[in-house]
Design an enzyme around this catalytic site. Structure first.
Site, PDB file in Angstrom:
ATOM      1  N   LYS A 275      -2.108   5.818  -4.281  1.00 35.81           N
ATOM      2  CA  LYS A 275      -1.999   5.375  -5.682  1.00 35.81           C
ATOM      3  C   LYS A 275      -3.120   5.955  -6.532  1.00 35.81           C
ATOM      4  CE  LYS A 275       0.505   1.327  -4.190  1.00 35.81           C
ATOM      5  NZ  LYS A 275       0.955  -0.022  -4.436  1.00 35.81           N
TER       6      LYS A 275
ATOM      7  N   LYS B 175       3.896 -43.470  39.544  1.00 37.11           N
ATOM      8  CA  LYS B 175       3.354 -42.472  40.473  1.00 37.11           C
ATOM      9  C   LYS B 175       2.318 -43.075  41.414  1.00 37.11           C
ATOM     10  CE  LYS B 175       1.716 -39.869  37.197  1.00 37.11           C
ATOM     11  NZ  LYS B 175       2.198 -40.664  36.058  1.00 37.11           N
TER      12      LYS B 175
ATOM     13  N   LEU C 186       5.781 -39.290  33.786  1.00 31.61           N
ATOM     14  CA  LEU C 186       5.160 -39.874  32.598  1.00 31.61           C
ATOM     15  C   LEU C 186       4.128 -40.935  32.983  1.00 31.61           C
ATOM     16  CD1 LEU C 186       8.353 -40.434  30.445  1.00 31.61           C
ATOM     17  CD2 LEU C 186       6.523 -38.782  29.985  1.00 31.61           C
TER      18      LEU C 186
ATOM     19  N   SER D  30       0.413 -34.451  35.014  1.00 32.65           N
ATOM     20  CA  SER D  30       0.606 -32.991  35.038  1.00 32.65           C
ATOM     21  C   SER D  30       1.841 -32.564  34.253  1.00 32.65           C
ATOM     22  CB  SER D  30       0.644 -32.468  36.478  1.00 32.65           C
ATOM     23  OG  SER D  30       1.430 -33.268  37.321  1.00 32.65           O
TER      24      SER D  30
ATOM     25  N   ASP E 275       0.795  -1.222   0.000  1.00 37.79           N
ATOM     26  CA  ASP E 275       0.000   0.000   0.000  1.00 37.79           C
ATOM     27  C   ASP E 275       0.827   1.271   0.000  1.00 37.79           C
ATOM     28  OD1 ASP E 275      -2.252  -1.464  -0.080  1.00 37.79           O
ATOM     29  OD2 ASP E 275      -2.685  -1.351   2.059  1.00 37.79           O
TER      30      ASP E 275
END
Lengths: 308, 639
Positions: free
Chosen positions: B166, B473, B468, B541, B35
């Site tokens: 223009k 866990k 993982l 988590s 532009d």
């Protein structure tokens, strides 16, 4: 603050706005960063920066030291001025010299501007910042100085290896600055970002800030080299065949290391006169510094490596 | 400009005096690559004689080498800064330019136009008083014109110049111009842009940029520069009540206690009655201190140092406000959020937020809708991607002083910072406080966590096991639970799989749902710990941010992150539940470690290397750590 008597003070002029913005930045970084420092390079931009710092914390002293990364090649008049200004400010000054560079005998005459600046200034600065563990360093750079600086942030993030990555800059909105860094990372902070060269001179004039006398014209011994007038400040400048220093009325538009900084012929010996000369001159400010002539877009490259 | 030049030559001191008194206009330019935006700015610099001869020489050289104008002066090259951009021929960052005329000083923020650079445009708009929007006369209003107008309206830029560029390519046709102008005015009103000036220009030749165009004598309005020089931007901020966010408390000696800050709005006057936020304490401004002596008053925009008549507890982040119009405090807001980072904004994730001089933590929940910036359509959304804008609820961790963005940019605009990377990831504009936050107060109960814990001979806390899938866990948590029971302690296990059967059965495994999953569990864990129980959380988590959020929720001393460290290869080889096999076969999407990342803890309180310790040994180590930390004794008995 001029309009102390009337109840509604006058609107802020553009110079007032610049002052207020810079003070805001200085206070903001000082509040949020653990260990800031102000780079002091003795030039006019440093003079303005120091003046603003004193204002920002008045009646207290600015709660950070000054740091001069000394290349050992400054003009004699600059060292004298520095010591006087620092004494009067009541602030602490740390002078850092790259001892390794000194041992290697790095100098601007045999090694050229690129090597000398890199080792004594860029490396020296990095050493000093690491040595003292500063997490923020105020500098006097302005956006109007050079094209790549037009895109620099006010608060500019540097990695632990001091690199500036133009693609990793943090968006900077309003006047909210993100000053958070991890250990080892740091910020370069430019409170004069929005000032132009004219603003700096105008402010020095308005506030009557002391500057190095080299900015004002006086008869000085010079030799002409590559179209530039180089001042013979001491006996370290080897004279080439046929060269003989001549007394000419000259002054300096910028102050770097003496064999790298060209003088201009001038009779302007007062502040208004040099401002007038600057405004009528047809070359931009950095032309006096040989360092920029090395390559196009050279400043951007230097910045990525940690040059201010 | 010309008259300046004359004054500089003949009477420099008069010039200096006049220059010192000029005001400042900050404006931005937006428009796409083609532009002619950079060309327009280059032209303004060139024609206002801010281009030095050595810069012109460089420009001429560059124009030949990389210019797009067949070797003629390419003004865009004056503006496009970084080397990478010059090669690509586009502007990719915000560049600031400076020029002056004999009336004003100007700072121009030159911002890129593409949709992927919305963040840059927003950055430029945040400090602009005026925006110049460019359109190509041949193309008229484009999607991006609408997007830019929306952003300009959103960011509260008050004046807009639509430069129809223009014009030479449409034969300087007035009808083309008038049609575009009318269409634009109609659209602008819809996005809150009220002050519009439309100017026909031809930037490459300079028509109506600085000099009125000879070729468009049908146009009688101002040129771009004339308008920039005369538009009134003094604004209304001074008419608003005093707001002084405290930046810095100065105590150089025992006698002086000063509060430093920049006046965000209104008039600061010695003797004025003021009210502090959030404390609510009222006092008077005693002094306005400057190195040149005290002053009676100061207005919006000044950086000041004040003292107060009474010894009041004021610190950084507080706001000194007019007592007659005190500043509100709230913790929950409706806000527009503009996302600026490649990692999407997730509902429920906690970010640091800087508002005024205050740094707080805040969560985004929920996103009401996002805006299609091209069509202004409202779409439902769970997250915001880079450059997306949404209307959200912003929930702070404590009440903060604020104003709406519309009434005061300085106290209504905030930036969002990622807690871990420290990146600025978004911006928020506060619209209004949600009344809920003023009415719901945390019930302070007499029987608290310490009392409940003491009754059980322990201190309520949270053990957060992360690792993982298949790392062990749950096995370890179960063993710790049994040990604690044997020791006569009271504990409870929140297990990922089990919670997903009930409380979180509506959640899947997308990044967004994982964040919400953790947020809920963290909240439940906090309540259980508050009941005095030792709470074991056994959740994959995977994201650091959410574990950090849980830590913040629970409180530092009572949160123990336990990293159950099993290498992916080992976990995959064990594959107790056969999940890795399914994930590898493509039957499970977003499986942590396979096609979804796991961000390992950097400084867990307890690090269990399962290749070295058996689950039984790991459990013993965890209990030993709990004992050492004093959690197996009542809080009151600790020294």
């Amino acid at each position: 603050m001029s309009a102390a008597s009337s109840s509604t003070p006058a609107p802020l002029t553009q110079l007032d706005r610049l002052e207020a913005e810079s003070i805001h930045i200085l206070r903001e970084i000082t509040s949020e960063c653990a260990k800031p420092v102000m780079l002091y390079s003795i030039g006019k931009d440093s003079a303005v920066l120091l003046h603003l710092a004193k204002k920002a914390f008045y009646p207290g002293l600015p709660p950070f030291p000054l740091l001069h990364v000394d290349t050992t090649w400054k003009f004699q008049a600059m060292y004298a001025f520095r010591d006087e200004v620092v004494k009067r400010s009541g602030m602490d000054l740390i002078v850092h010299i790259n001892q390794e560079g000194l041992r290697q005998g790095i100098n601007p005459i045999t090694h050229g501007s690129g090597v000398h600046t890199d080792i004594m200034k860029t490396q020296g600065l990095r050493q000093a910042l690491d040595l003292h563990g500063f997490d923020a360093a105020f500098g006097g750079a302005r956006r109007d100085e050079e094209k790549s600086r037009a895109k620099e942030r006010i608060v500019s993030f540097r990695s632990a290896s001091h690199r500036w990555d133009p693609k990793q800059q943090r968006p900077e909105l309003w006047s909210l600055y993100n000053t958070r860094v991890h250990r080892g990372e740091s910020l370069r902070v430019f409170p004069l970002s929005n000032w132009t060269e004219l603003d700096v001179w105008q402010y020095i004039y308005r506030e009557q800030i002391p500057i190095v006398p080299l900015y004002l014209s006086a008869p000085r011994p010079v030799v002409e080299r590559n179209g530039q007038l180089i001042m013979v400040d001491d006996d370290r400048l080897p004279l080439r065949e046929g060269e003989r220093p001549i007394e000419r009325s000259v002054r300096f538009r910028t102050l770097g290391c003496y064999p790298l900084t060209g003088a201009v012929e001038s009779t302007a010996s007062t502040l208004p006169a040099i401002i007038q000369e600057m405004l009528l001159a047809s070359t931009s400010e950095r032309q006096g510094r040989l360092i920029d002539h090395d390559a196009s877009a050279s400043m951007e490259k230097k910045k990525q490596e940690g040059y201010f | 400009m010309a008259s300046d030049l004359h004054t500089i030559e003949t009477d420099i001191e008069t010039f200096l005096d006049s220059y010192a008194k000029r005001d400042l206009l900050r404006f931005m330019t937006c428009g796409s690559v083609d532009d002619g935006k950079s060309t327009l700015i280059g032209r303004l610099l060139y024609e206002s004689q801010q281009v030095f001869s050595d810069q012109l020489a460089t420009l001429a050289k560059d124009s030949k080498a990389v210019g797009t104008r067949d070797g003629e002066l390419d003004f865009a090259l004056l503006v496009d800064g970084l080397a990478a951009e010059r090669e690509q021929g586009i502007t990719i960052d915000v560049a600031y330019r400076f020029f002056r005329t004999d009336r004003r000083k100007f700072i121009v923020a030159d911002t890129p136009g593409h949709e992927q650079y919305t963040r840059n445009m927003v950055t430029g708009a945040s400090t602009a008083d005026l925006a110049i929007l460019l359109v190509d006369a041949r193309k008229g209003l484009l999607t991006q014109t609408r997007r830019h107008s929306y952003l300009v309206g959103l960011l509260g830029v008050r004046h807009v110049i639509l430069a129809v560029n223009k014009m030479d390519l449409v034969a300087f046709d007035q009808t083309v111009f008038s049609t575009i102008a009318a269409e634009y005015r109609a659209f602008a009103a819809k996005v809150g842009v009220t002050d519009v000036t439309v100017i026909p220009v031809c930037a490459v030749d300079g028509d109506n940029v600085v000099q009125p165009s000879q070729r468009m004598d049908w146009y009688r309005g101002p040129t771009v520069l004339t308008f920039l020089e005369t538009v009134d931007v003094t604004g209304t901020v001074t008419a608003q009540p005093l707001r002084l966010p405290v930046q810095y408390v100065s105590r150089p000696d025992a006698d002086f206690r000063g509060f430093a800050g920049r006046i965000a709005s209104g008039l600061l006057a010695r003797g004025a009655r003021v009210r502090m936020a959030p404390s609510g304490f009222e006092t008077h401004i005693a002094r306005i201190v400057t190195p040149e002596g005290d002053v009676e008053s100061a207005r919006e925009g000044r950086s000041v140092m004040v003292t107060l008549s009474d010894e009041v507890d004021v610190s950084r982040g507080d706001v000194i406000a007019a007592a007659s119009a005190p500043v509100e405090c709230a913790a929950q807001f409706e806000a527009s959020v503009i996302w600026m980072h490649e990692e999407p904004l997730l509902q429920g994730r906690q970010y640091l937020v800087k508002i005024g001089t205050q740094l707080a933590a805040a969560t985004i929940a929920p996103i009401k809708h996002k805006i299609n910036v091209n069509t202004l359509e409202q779409l439902s959304a769970e997250k915001l991607e880079l450059n997306e804008i949404g209307t959200c609820e912003l929930v702070f961790d404590r009440p903060v002083p604020f104003d709406s963005y519309a009434s005061n940019r300085a106290l209504g605009g905030c930036i969002l910072i990622d807690r871990l990377t420290n990146q600025t990831v978004g911006a928020a504009l506060i619209h209004f406080a949600l009344r809920r936050s003023q009415n719901i107060h945390w019930q302070a109960l007499d029987v608290n966590r310490a009392v409940r814990g003491a009754q059980k001979g322990q201190t309520g806390c949270v053990l957060w096991l992360t690792g993982l899938s298949g790392s062990g866990k749950s096995t370890i948590a179960n063993l710790v639970d049994k040990h604690l029971l044997a020791l006569g302690k009271h504990s409870y296990v929140l297990d990922g799989d089990n919670v997903r059967h009930g409380l979180n059965k509506d959640l899947g495994f997308s990044a967004q749902d994982r964040v919400e999953n953790i947020r809920r569990v963290a909240e439940v864990a906090r309540l259980i710990a508050d009941a005095g129980l030792i709470t074991l959380v056994s959740f994959i988590s995977p994201f650091r941010s959410e574990r950090q959020m849980a830590r913040t929720l629970v409180g530092a001393g009572e949160f123990f992150e336990v990293y159950v460290d099993t290498p992916l290869a080992v976990a995959e080889q064990r594959d107790v539940k056969g999940l890795y096999k399914k994930a590898r076969a493509g039957q499970l999407q977003n499986f942590t470690g396979i096609d979804s990342p796991y961000e390992a803890p950097e400084q867990p309180e307890i690090h269990i290397d399962t290749t070295r310790l058996t689950p039984a040994e790991a459990a013993l180590e965890i209990v030993a750590c709990l004992t050492a930390a004093g959690m197996l004794a009542p809080e009151s008995l600790k020294s």
